[in-house]
Design a protein around this motif. Structure first.
Motif, PDB file in Angstrom:
ATOM      1  N   ASP A 180       5.805   5.564 -12.471  1.00 38.59           N
ATOM      2  CA  ASP A 180       6.111   6.677 -13.132  1.00 38.59           C
ATOM      3  C   ASP A 180       5.718   7.903 -11.951  1.00 38.59           C
ATOM      4  N   SER A 181       4.523   7.599 -11.706  1.00 36.32           N
ATOM      5  CA  SER A 181       3.463   8.566 -11.244  1.00 36.32           C
ATOM      6  C   SER A 181       4.032   9.060  -9.635  1.00 36.32           C
ATOM      7  N   ALA A 182       5.050   8.188  -9.132  1.00 39.16           N
ATOM      8  CA  ALA A 182       5.552   8.239  -7.757  1.00 39.16           C
ATOM      9  C   ALA A 182       6.956   8.708  -7.820  1.00 39.16           C
ATOM     10  N   LYS A 183       7.406   8.685  -9.006  1.00 30.83           N
ATOM     11  CA  LYS A 183       8.945   9.114  -9.316  1.00 30.83           C
ATOM     12  C   LYS A 183       9.132  10.447  -8.732  1.00 30.83           C
ATOM     13  N   GLY A 184      10.060  10.857  -7.694  1.00 29.14           N
ATOM     14  CA  GLY A 184      10.358  12.279  -7.384  1.00 29.14           C
ATOM     15  C   GLY A 184       9.372  12.668  -6.176  1.00 29.14           C
ATOM     16  N   ARG A 185       8.577  11.998  -5.998  1.00 28.09           N
ATOM     17  CA  ARG A 185       7.550  12.438  -4.588  1.00 28.09           C
ATOM     18  C   ARG A 185       7.748  11.286  -3.726  1.00 28.09           C
ATOM     19  N   PHE A 186       7.605   9.960  -4.101  1.00 29.21           N
ATOM     20  CA  PHE A 186       7.638   9.070  -3.119  1.00 29.21           C
ATOM     21  C   PHE A 186       9.005   8.500  -2.730  1.00 29.21           C
ATOM     22  N   THR A 187       9.199   7.987  -1.463  1.00 25.52           N
ATOM     23  CA  THR A 187      10.555   7.256  -1.102  1.00 25.52           C
ATOM     24  C   THR A 187      10.142   5.918  -0.446  1.00 25.52           C
ATOM     25  N   ILE A 188      10.644   4.864  -1.024  1.00 26.68           N
ATOM     26  CA  ILE A 188      10.562   3.570  -0.038  1.00 26.68           C
ATOM     27  C   ILE A 188      11.884   3.335   0.644  1.00 26.68           C
ATOM     28  N   SER A 189      11.750   3.022   1.768  1.00 27.79           N
ATOM     29  CA  SER A 189      12.812   2.835   2.640  1.00 27.79           C
ATOM     30  C   SER A 189      12.463   1.406   3.452  1.00 27.79           C
ATOM     31  N   ARG A 190      13.445   0.950   4.068  1.00 27.33           N
ATOM     32  CA  ARG A 190      13.332  -0.209   5.081  1.00 27.33           C
ATOM     33  C   ARG A 190      14.096  -0.221   6.285  1.00 27.33           C
ATOM     34  N   ASP A 191      13.747  -0.791   7.309  1.00 24.52           N
ATOM     35  CA  ASP A 191      14.831  -0.795   8.605  1.00 24.52           C
ATOM     36  C   ASP A 191      14.660  -2.329   8.784  1.00 24.52           C
ATOM     37  N   ASN A 192      15.800  -3.072   8.418  1.00 22.68           N
ATOM     38  CA  ASN A 192      15.581  -4.555   8.731  1.00 22.68           C
ATOM     39  C   ASN A 192      15.678  -5.022  10.155  1.00 22.68           C
ATOM     40  N   ALA A 193      16.171  -4.121  11.036  1.00 26.26           N
ATOM     41  CA  ALA A 193      16.132  -4.483  12.472  1.00 26.26           C
ATOM     42  C   ALA A 193      14.828  -4.277  13.035  1.00 26.26           C
TER      43      ALA A 193
ATOM     44  N   THR B 286      10.664  -3.630   8.913  1.00 25.87           N
ATOM     45  CA  THR B 286       9.407  -2.674   8.504  1.00 25.87           C
ATOM     46  C   THR B 286      10.085  -2.085   7.345  1.00 25.87           C
ATOM     47  N   VAL B 287       9.040  -1.628   6.499  1.00 29.37           N
ATOM     48  CA  VAL B 287       9.407  -1.010   5.017  1.00 29.37           C
ATOM     49  C   VAL B 287       8.268   0.180   5.220  1.00 29.37           C
ATOM     50  N   TYR B 288       8.966   1.341   4.730  1.00 28.94           N
ATOM     51  CA  TYR B 288       8.207   2.585   4.961  1.00 28.94           C
ATOM     52  C   TYR B 288       7.864   3.081   3.512  1.00 28.94           C
ATOM     53  N   LEU B 289       6.881   4.086   3.183  1.00 27.31           N
ATOM     54  CA  LEU B 289       6.561   4.762   2.063  1.00 27.31           C
ATOM     55  C   LEU B 289       6.266   6.144   2.513  1.00 27.31           C
ATOM     56  N   GLN B 290       7.476   7.070   2.025  1.00 28.05           N
ATOM     57  CA  GLN B 290       7.426   8.474   2.389  1.00 28.05           C
ATOM     58  C   GLN B 290       6.807   9.146   1.121  1.00 28.05           C
ATOM     59  N   MET B 291       5.401   9.565   1.164  1.00 26.34           N
ATOM     60  CA  MET B 291       4.727  10.490   0.309  1.00 26.34           C
ATOM     61  C   MET B 291       4.663  11.744   0.495  1.00 26.34           C
ATOM     62  N   ASN B 292       5.202  12.440  -0.609  1.00 27.57           N
ATOM     63  CA  ASN B 292       5.328  14.133  -0.503  1.00 27.57           C
ATOM     64  C   ASN B 292       4.432  14.552  -1.631  1.00 27.57           C
ATOM     65  N   SER B 293       4.143  15.906  -1.643  1.00 24.18           N
ATOM     66  CA  SER B 293       3.476  16.416  -2.955  1.00 24.18           C
ATOM     67  C   SER B 293       2.209  15.628  -3.127  1.00 24.18           C
ATOM     68  N   LEU B 294       1.613  15.274  -2.358  1.00 22.32           N
ATOM     69  CA  LEU B 294       0.279  14.319  -2.629  1.00 22.32           C
ATOM     70  C   LEU B 294      -0.615  15.050  -3.353  1.00 22.32           C
ATOM     71  N   LYS B 295      -1.097  14.295  -4.405  1.00 21.71           N
ATOM     72  CA  LYS B 295      -2.174  14.634  -5.186  1.00 21.71           C
ATOM     73  C   LYS B 295      -3.572  13.734  -5.082  1.00 21.71           C
ATOM     74  N   PRO B 296      -4.850  14.482  -5.353  1.00 18.84           N
ATOM     75  CA  PRO B 296      -6.197  13.951  -5.351  1.00 18.84           C
ATOM     76  C   PRO B 296      -5.826  12.500  -5.846  1.00 18.84           C
ATOM     77  N   GLU B 297      -5.177  12.357  -6.849  1.00 22.73           N
ATOM     78  CA  GLU B 297      -5.208  10.842  -7.639  1.00 22.73           C
ATOM     79  C   GLU B 297      -4.297  10.030  -6.984  1.00 22.73           C
ATOM     80  N   ASP B 298      -3.706  10.382  -5.807  1.00 21.53           N
ATOM     81  CA  ASP B 298      -2.774   9.517  -4.995  1.00 21.53           C
ATOM     82  C   ASP B 298      -4.180   8.621  -4.097  1.00 21.53           C
ATOM     83  N   THR B 299      -5.275   9.208  -3.918  1.00 19.93           N
ATOM     84  CA  THR B 299      -6.116   8.493  -3.144  1.00 19.93           C
ATOM     85  C   THR B 299      -6.376   7.136  -3.345  1.00 19.93           C
ATOM     86  N   ALA B 300      -6.175   6.294  -2.345  1.00 16.66           N
ATOM     87  CA  ALA B 300      -6.219   4.763  -2.460  1.00 16.66           C
ATOM     88  C   ALA B 300      -6.380   4.091  -1.377  1.00 16.66           C
ATOM     89  N   VAL B 301      -6.439   2.949  -1.251  1.00 18.58           N
ATOM     90  CA  VAL B 301      -5.951   1.923  -0.103  1.00 18.58           C
ATOM     91  C   VAL B 301      -4.819   1.332  -0.712  1.00 18.58           C
TER      92      VAL B 301
END
Length: 116
Positions: A60-73, A76-91
């Motif tokens: 829920d906390s990622a909805k509307g801010r993060f987008t997961i996508s992949r390039d099978n060729a 590779t998988v990607y995670l686009q993270m926008n509007s980052l917040k301090p609580e997103d700090t993590a490994v």
């Protein structure tokens, strides 16, 4: 040998963006996902994506801010993270699986730090 290698982490100010990448080698995976673990907390699910990319899911906390996508060729998988917040700090960890059960292949993690 199966290997997942994350990249793209770093230090960013609140409100900023980062794009994480996870390059898989050794095999392809039907399902790929991102998890994260903040200091002193358990690892939590962030997002997952199916082979075609048609099916995605987010915490829920990622909805509307993060987008997961992949390039099978590029396997590779990607995670686009926008509007980052301090609580997103993590490994952030990349995970992959060819079953509908648990994710059984994991990367080493990449640190994301969001300053306020």
């Amino acid at each position: 040998q199966v290997q997942l290698v994350e990249s793209g982490g770093g230090l960013v100010q609140a409100g900023g963006s980062l794009r994480l990448s996870c390059a898989a080698s050794g095999r392809t995976f039907n399902r790929m996902a991102w998890f994260r673990q903040a200091p002193g907390k358990e690892r939590e699910f962030v997002a997952r994506i199916s082979w075609t990319g048609a099916n995605t899911a987010y915490t829920d906390s990622a909805k509307g801010r993060f987008t997961i996508s992949r390039d099978n060729a590029k396997n590779t998988v990607y995670l686009q993270m926008n509007s980052l917040k301090p609580e997103d700090t993590a490994v952030y960890y990349c995970a992959a699986s060819n079953t509908a059960l648990q994710f059984d292949s994991w990367g080493q993690g990449t640190q994301v730090t969001v300053s306020s």
